[in-house]
Scaffold this motif. Sequence first.
Motif, short mmCIF file in Angstrom:
data_model
loop_
_atom_site.label_atom_id
_atom_site.label_comp_id
_atom_site.label_asym_id
_atom_site.label_seq_id
_atom_site.Cartn_x
_atom_site.Cartn_y
_atom_site.Cartn_z
N MET A 21 1.08 -1.49 -0.04
CA MET A 21 -0.15 -0.15 0.00
C MET A 21 0.51 1.24 -0.22
O MET A 21 1.81 1.22 0.65
N TYR A 43 -1.00 1.49 -9.22
CA TYR A 43 -1.89 0.06 -9.99
C TYR A 43 -0.93 -0.71 -10.98
O TYR A 43 -0.20 -1.65 -10.28
N SER A 85 -0.89 -2.84 -3.92
CA SER A 85 -2.68 -2.81 -4.62
C SER A 85 -3.16 -1.95 -3.90
O SER A 85 -4.33 -2.39 -4.69
N SER A 86 -3.27 -1.44 -3.53
CA SER A 86 -3.83 -0.40 -3.13
C SER A 86 -3.09 1.42 -2.61
O SER A 86 -2.04 1.34 -2.26
N HIS A 130 -3.55 5.02 -0.28
CA HIS A 130 -4.44 5.27 1.26
C HIS A 130 -4.62 6.55 1.04
O HIS A 130 -2.68 7.52 0.74
N VAL A 152 -7.12 1.90 -9.41
CA VAL A 152 -6.60 1.08 -8.19
C VAL A 152 -7.39 0.90 -6.88
O VAL A 152 -8.62 1.72 -6.81
N LYS A 153 -7.34 -0.21 -5.90
CA LYS A 153 -7.73 0.12 -5.20
C LYS A 153 -7.32 0.80 -4.19
O LYS A 153 -7.16 1.72 -4.04
N SER A 212 -8.43 2.87 -0.19
CA SER A 212 -8.70 3.11 1.36
C SER A 212 -8.30 4.53 1.44
O SER A 212 -7.88 5.66 1.06
N ASP A 254 -12.78 1.50 -1.25
CA ASP A 254 -12.54 -0.30 -1.54
C ASP A 254 -12.59 -0.80 0.12
O ASP A 254 -12.85 -0.98 0.41
#
Length: 208
Positions: A16, A45, A50-51, A53, A82-83, A85, A106
Amino acid sequence: IVQAIKESTQGRIPIMVKLYGKDPENFEGTKIDEEEFPQIATALYHAGVSSVHLSTNYSADPEKDRRKLLQLTRRIREMSPVKISIAGNIFHPDEGEQLLKEGVVDFIELGRPLLADPDFVKKVYEGAESTIRPCLNCNRCRFETAQKRPIKCTVNPFLGREAAEEPGESNHRKKVAIIGGGPAGIQAAIQLSKMGHQGGIFAKEDRL
């Protein structure tokens, strides 16, 4: 860097990356332009992250921070696969749940709310949201640590003292008058009750 991490961990650990705007403590005044965020997120990505923030800045207007954070989040969502948060100014479970339902993010991350109430997630799981001790967004925790002092919380006096033994029931029970119905007065009433004392809160307002 991303590729080196993936190779050294054989891809077993999700990566992340935190994307953060201008920090008030950044005296150089550098920051990422808002137009660059979606491009950076997309590049990360494709690099195997993975993600991402996303976190808000701290200012005298936390509601403005929250609006800017959500605006930026939606922009990245529209332009990047991209994921995502986010953390910052999400103090009630319903707020995070709504963002998840809308597909804005997500997953949700908690920072200061867990300092105010370490049992935040447990209480949500048990359906006891009304008992969550809310973060006041006063940033005392951040200001204390910025001054190289032990972390403290306005609403959680046990922060940083979790290993300390709480006082047991007193052998000399007393009647106590607590002046003021703020966080300190309320916590004093709770603690005194646990110790077996009797008393009441005398507050200026008609509600705590």
